[in-house]
Enzyme design. Structure first.
Site, PDB file in Angstrom:
ATOM      1  N   HIS A 253      53.986  75.935  37.704  1.00 41.31           N
ATOM      2  CA  HIS A 253      53.195  74.720  37.940  1.00 41.31           C
ATOM      3  C   HIS A 253      53.211  74.384  39.426  1.00 41.31           C
ATOM      4  O   HIS A 253      54.261  74.420  40.057  1.00 41.31           O
ATOM      5  CB  HIS A 253      53.793  73.526  37.188  1.00 41.31           C
ATOM      6  CG  HIS A 253      53.612  73.599  35.706  1.00 41.31           C
ATOM      7  ND1 HIS A 253      54.000  72.590  34.855  1.00 41.31           N
ATOM      8  CD2 HIS A 253      53.074  74.555  34.918  1.00 41.31           C
ATOM      9  CE1 HIS A 253      53.712  72.921  33.612  1.00 41.31           C
ATOM     10  NE2 HIS A 253      53.158  74.120  33.622  1.00 41.31           N
TER      11      HIS A 253
ATOM     12  N   TYR B   6      54.543  62.180  33.887  1.00 41.09           N
ATOM     13  CA  TYR B   6      55.546  61.113  33.905  1.00 41.09           C
ATOM     14  C   TYR B   6      54.793  59.798  33.761  1.00 41.09           C
ATOM     15  O   TYR B   6      53.971  59.475  34.628  1.00 41.09           O
ATOM     16  CB  TYR B   6      56.288  61.105  35.247  1.00 41.09           C
ATOM     17  CG  TYR B   6      57.303  62.205  35.407  1.00 41.09           C
ATOM     18  CD1 TYR B   6      56.923  63.482  35.818  1.00 41.09           C
ATOM     19  CD2 TYR B   6      58.655  61.979  35.170  1.00 41.09           C
ATOM     20  CE1 TYR B   6      57.867  64.489  35.982  1.00 41.09           C
ATOM     21  CE2 TYR B   6      59.603  62.974  35.333  1.00 41.09           C
ATOM     22  CZ  TYR B   6      59.203  64.234  35.739  1.00 41.09           C
ATOM     23  OH  TYR B   6      60.138  65.225  35.897  1.00 41.09           O
TER      24      TYR B   6
ATOM     25  N   PRO C   6      68.018  62.887  33.826  1.00 39.81           N
ATOM     26  CA  PRO C   6      67.112  64.042  33.781  1.00 39.81           C
ATOM     27  C   PRO C   6      65.727  63.807  34.391  1.00 39.81           C
ATOM     28  O   PRO C   6      64.935  64.748  34.487  1.00 39.81           O
ATOM     29  CB  PRO C   6      66.993  64.348  32.278  1.00 39.81           C
ATOM     30  CG  PRO C   6      67.410  63.109  31.582  1.00 39.81           C
ATOM     31  CD  PRO C   6      68.345  62.387  32.483  1.00 39.81           C
TER      32      PRO C   6
ATOM     33  N   LYS D 176      66.856  68.005  37.590  1.00 38.18           N
ATOM     34  CA  LYS D 176      67.695  68.648  38.609  1.00 38.18           C
ATOM     35  C   LYS D 176      69.022  69.232  38.134  1.00 38.18           C
ATOM     36  O   LYS D 176      69.658  69.979  38.871  1.00 38.18           O
ATOM     37  CB  LYS D 176      68.011  67.628  39.723  1.00 38.18           C
ATOM     38  CG  LYS D 176      66.816  67.214  40.535  1.00 38.18           C
ATOM     39  CD  LYS D 176      66.318  68.360  41.376  1.00 38.18           C
ATOM     40  CE  LYS D 176      65.051  68.035  42.113  1.00 38.18           C
ATOM     41  NZ  LYS D 176      64.195  69.203  42.307  1.00 38.18           N
TER      42      LYS D 176
ATOM     43  N   TYR E   5      60.984  67.581  44.509  1.00 44.21           N
ATOM     44  CA  TYR E   5      60.792  68.090  43.145  1.00 44.21           C
ATOM     45  C   TYR E   5      60.862  69.616  43.107  1.00 44.21           C
ATOM     46  O   TYR E   5      61.485  70.191  42.207  1.00 44.21           O
ATOM     47  CB  TYR E   5      59.450  67.593  42.575  1.00 44.21           C
ATOM     48  CG  TYR E   5      59.455  67.571  41.070  1.00 44.21           C
ATOM     49  CD1 TYR E   5      59.770  66.410  40.365  1.00 44.21           C
ATOM     50  CD2 TYR E   5      59.176  68.722  40.336  1.00 44.21           C
ATOM     51  CE1 TYR E   5      59.804  66.396  38.981  1.00 44.21           C
ATOM     52  CE2 TYR E   5      59.202  68.713  38.958  1.00 44.21           C
ATOM     53  CZ  TYR E   5      59.515  67.549  38.284  1.00 44.21           C
ATOM     54  OH  TYR E   5      59.551  67.553  36.910  1.00 44.21           O
TER      55      TYR E   5
HETATM   56  C1  LIG Z   1      68.250  66.669  27.035  1.00 44.73           C
HETATM   57  C2  LIG Z   1      68.536  67.261  28.381  1.00 44.73           C
HETATM   58  C3  LIG Z   1      67.473  67.599  29.210  1.00 44.73           C
HETATM   59  C4  LIG Z   1      67.695  68.143  30.466  1.00 44.73           C
HETATM   60  N1  LIG Z   1      66.634  68.479  31.254  1.00 44.73           N
HETATM   61  C5  LIG Z   1      66.850  69.089  32.450  1.00 44.73           C
HETATM   62  C6  LIG Z   1      65.765  69.590  33.242  1.00 44.73           C
HETATM   63  O1  LIG Z   1      64.589  69.467  32.882  1.00 44.73           O
HETATM   64  N2  LIG Z   1      66.052  70.225  34.408  1.00 44.73           N
HETATM   65  C7  LIG Z   1      67.343  70.404  34.822  1.00 44.73           C
HETATM   66  O2  LIG Z   1      67.538  71.010  35.898  1.00 44.73           O
HETATM   67  N3  LIG Z   1      68.396  69.931  34.099  1.00 44.73           N
HETATM   68  C8  LIG Z   1      68.182  69.295  32.916  1.00 44.73           C
HETATM   69  N4  LIG Z   1      69.261  68.894  32.136  1.00 44.73           N
HETATM   70  C9  LIG Z   1      70.618  69.078  32.638  1.00 44.73           C
HETATM   71  C10 LIG Z   1      71.125  70.502  32.466  1.00 44.73           C
HETATM   72  O3  LIG Z   1      70.948  70.931  31.134  1.00 44.73           O
HETATM   73  C11 LIG Z   1      72.603  70.551  32.867  1.00 44.73           C
HETATM   74  O4  LIG Z   1      72.747  69.952  34.128  1.00 44.73           O
HETATM   75  C12 LIG Z   1      73.124  71.996  32.918  1.00 44.73           C
HETATM   76  O5  LIG Z   1      73.295  72.490  31.615  1.00 44.73           O
HETATM   77  C13 LIG Z   1      74.444  72.074  33.682  1.00 44.73           C
HETATM   78  O6  LIG Z   1      74.970  73.367  33.597  1.00 44.73           O
HETATM   79  P1  LIG Z   1      76.538  73.602  33.615  1.00 44.73           P
HETATM   80  O7  LIG Z   1      76.720  75.084  33.488  1.00 44.73           O
HETATM   81  O8  LIG Z   1      77.147  72.910  34.752  1.00 44.73           O
HETATM   82  O9  LIG Z   1      77.090  72.858  32.328  1.00 44.73           O
HETATM   83  P2  LIG Z   1      76.814  73.137  30.781  1.00 44.73           P
HETATM   84  O10 LIG Z   1      75.446  73.652  30.567  1.00 44.73           O
HETATM   85  O11 LIG Z   1      77.243  71.905  30.069  1.00 44.73           O
HETATM   86  O12 LIG Z   1      77.801  74.319  30.453  1.00 44.73           O
HETATM   87  C14 LIG Z   1      79.201  74.126  30.281  1.00 44.73           C
HETATM   88  C15 LIG Z   1      79.710  75.158  29.295  1.00 44.73           C
HETATM   89  O13 LIG Z   1      81.121  75.007  29.172  1.00 44.73           O
HETATM   90  C16 LIG Z   1      81.471  75.065  27.800  1.00 44.73           C
HETATM   91  N5  LIG Z   1      82.738  74.347  27.628  1.00 44.73           N
HETATM   92  C17 LIG Z   1      82.954  73.011  27.559  1.00 44.73           C
HETATM   93  N6  LIG Z   1      84.257  72.747  27.394  1.00 44.73           N
HETATM   94  C18 LIG Z   1      84.889  73.946  27.370  1.00 44.73           C
HETATM   95  C19 LIG Z   1      86.250  74.335  27.197  1.00 44.73           C
HETATM   96  N7  LIG Z   1      87.216  73.426  27.034  1.00 44.73           N
HETATM   97  N8  LIG Z   1      86.541  75.641  27.213  1.00 44.73           N
HETATM   98  C20 LIG Z   1      85.562  76.571  27.367  1.00 44.73           C
HETATM   99  N9  LIG Z   1      84.256  76.257  27.524  1.00 44.73           N
HETATM  100  C21 LIG Z   1      83.931  74.964  27.522  1.00 44.73           C
HETATM  101  C22 LIG Z   1      80.287  74.424  27.093  1.00 44.73           C
HETATM  102  O14 LIG Z   1      80.198  74.804  25.728  1.00 44.73           O
HETATM  103  C23 LIG Z   1      79.119  74.956  27.915  1.00 44.73           C
HETATM  104  O15 LIG Z   1      78.629  76.180  27.416  1.00 44.73           O
HETATM  105  C24 LIG Z   1      69.056  68.344  30.885  1.00 44.73           C
HETATM  106  C25 LIG Z   1      70.122  68.016  30.048  1.00 44.73           C
HETATM  107  C26 LIG Z   1      69.884  67.474  28.816  1.00 44.73           C
HETATM  108  C27 LIG Z   1      71.063  67.137  27.936  1.00 44.73           C
END
Ligand SMILES: Cc1cc2nc3c(=O)[nH]c(=O)nc-3n(C[C@H](O)[C@H](O)[C@H](O)COP(=O)(O)OP(=O)(O)OC[C@H]3O[C@@H](n4cnc5c(N)ncnc54)[C@H](O)[C@@H]3O)c2cc1C
Length: 400
Positions: free
Chosen positions: A75, A207, A299, A303, A391
């Site tokens: 996009h 939005y 969200p 980001k 963005y």
């Molecule tokens: C509804 C929703 C919509 C979103 N939309 C967007 C978007 O459009 N764009 C965007 O950029 N971001 C978006 N986000 C945010 C994005 O999904 C998160 O910021 C992203 O997943 C962060 O990645 P991470 O690897 O840091 O954490 P996570 O994805 O949370 O990964 C952490 C991992 O650690 C594991 N874990 C937890 N505790 C333990 C433990 N004790 N031992 C072992 N493993 C463990 C979990 O199971 C998970 O797999 C959205 C989030 C939500 C909830």
């Protein structure tokens, strides 16, 4: 107790943990990833879907972007809708030809876990009782991650630990109290989100600011729509049958130009609370926190995933420098480097959220002010450009 040894022990197989493991592998650095959920669960968890240009470029350049290039929807703009009219923010023109790519987070996860496992990488899924030890600055032992897998106790020792275990993980709370400073804002609203088998009613995201509350029309593919409405954080999803959600979406997204919202079967729905959260620093001794373990953004700016990727790019470069030269300066600078970007992204996510949502207690003055801001952002090239630049994603070297 089964003992294992690696260079970097990574807790969490989300975007942060898997991208880190992938980047380290390309630098010839060994890692082991520990994940408490099943592979199927993490590969099906519906979350983000908007990838910044820099995230896409990184995936393509490091050999995990083939499917993303084929299936992702590129996009070159987003729409802001208010007072029943739609205004297009044109990234192609305002952000130097850069764009965003719609590609679901769980597809990113599949591509990364496939690549890691195909390259012989080790990911331990469905582990239990995870704990981290000996990472403190003056610890004389090697950092270790203990866990159980199929009932058996394991100890993984490493040179460093990467805490990539998300907001509810165990790494951040394992740092002694008093070390981390917490900066937080909890918003007085949440997002009720649905996934629907309906072709998106707009080519690009919409939005919408509305007197009944914010709404967002997004998508995951040419046949799947992702839609959100602002709701109370105390809202019970059981009070929201599908018909009521569609009715509210129709109201909040309505225009005077004949635009139509296409409905379809709802395959998933849920309520997500909204919060801004940062800890400083993002490191303690030999443990480095990355992604949602260190910060959360609402969200609205799309980001979270992108920021997680940005953190681990900095971290991978710092580990690489350490193993090549023995120099620790990039590791020592990790937190400072990441936080410069984190705070700019926090600002942008907070700003988008404040401009588009209704806040309890706001009066008619505040609503007129929000409308004036939207009018300004869509009417002024300088203001539109600022939105576009943020963005599509700030350049990676801004944080350096
Ligand atoms: C509804 C929703 C919509 C979103 N939309 C967007 C978007 O459009 N764009 C965007 O950029 N971001 C978006 N986000 C945010 C994005 O999904 C998160 O910021 C992203 O997943 C962060 O990645 P991470 O690897 O840091 O954490 P996570 O994805 O949370 O990964 C952490 C991992 O650690 C594991 N874990 C937890 N505790 C333990 C433990 N004790 N031992 C072992 N493993 C463990 C979990 O199971 C998970 O797999 C959205 C989030 C939500 C909830």
């Amino acid at each position: 107790m089964k003992n294992m040894r690696t260079q970097i022990g990574i807790v969490g197989a989300g975007p942060a943990g898997l991208v880190l493991s992938h980047l380290l592998h390309l630098e010839g650095i060994e890692s082991v990833v520990i994940e408490n959920r099943s592979r199927q669960y993490v590969e099906e968890r519906v979350r983000a879907g908007v990838l910044e240009q820099g995230t896409v470029d990184m995936m393509v350049e490091t050999g995990v972007g083939e499917r993303l290039k084929r299936e992702g929807l590129v996009h070159y703009g987003v729409n802001l809708r208010f007072s029943r009219r739609t205004h297009h923010i044109n990234f192609a023109e305002l952000a130097g030809g850069q764009g965003i790519t719609i590609y679901a987070q769980h597809e990113v996860i599949k591509d990364l876990s496939n690549a890691r496992l195909a390259a012989g990488g080790q990911i331990f899924y469905e582990v239990e009782d995870v704990s981290v030890d000996n990472f403190e600055p003056h610890s004389s032992s090697k950092p270790s991650i203990r866990f159980r897998k199929d009932g058996e106790p394991y100890e993984l020792t490493s040179d460093f630990i990467a805490g990539c275990d998300g907001f509810h993980g165990i790494c951040r709370p394992s740092i002694p109290s008093g070390v981390l400073e917490v900066f937080e804002r909890v918003y007085p609203f949440a997002w009720l989100g649905i996934l629907a088998e309906a072709p998106p009613s707009s080519e690009e995201l919409i939005y919408a600011y509305h007197e009944r509350g914010f709404a967002l029309l997004s998508m995951r593919s040419p046949t799947i729509s992702r839609l959100y409405i602002q709701c109370s954080p105390e809202e019970d999803i059981l009070n929201w049958p599908d018909a009521r959600i569609w009715e509210e979406l129709h109201r909040r997204l309505a225009t005077d130009d004949g635009w139509k919202l296409t409905e379809g079967p709802v395959t998933q729905k849920g309520i997500t609370p909204m919060r801004s959260f940062v800890i400083e620093p993002m490191q303690y001794g030999k443990m480095f926190l990355a992604g949602d373990a260190a910060h959360i953004v609402p969200p609205t700016g799309a980001k979270g995933l992108n920021l997680a990727v940005a953190d681990v790019r900095v971290l991978a470069r710092a580990f690489s420098e350490f193993y090549k030269s023995g120099r620790t300066h990039l590791l020592e600078e990790y937190s400072r480097t990441c936080l410069r970007r984190v705070w700019k992204v926090q600002r942008f996510s907070w700003w988008m959220t404040s401009m588009l949502h209704l806040f309890e207690g706001d009066n008619a003055f505040d609503q007129r002010r929000q409308l004036a801001e939207l009018d300004y952002v869509t009417g002024s090239r300088a203001a539109s450009q600022s939105l576009a630049e943020n963005y599509v994603g700030l350049p990676m070297d801004w944080g350096s």
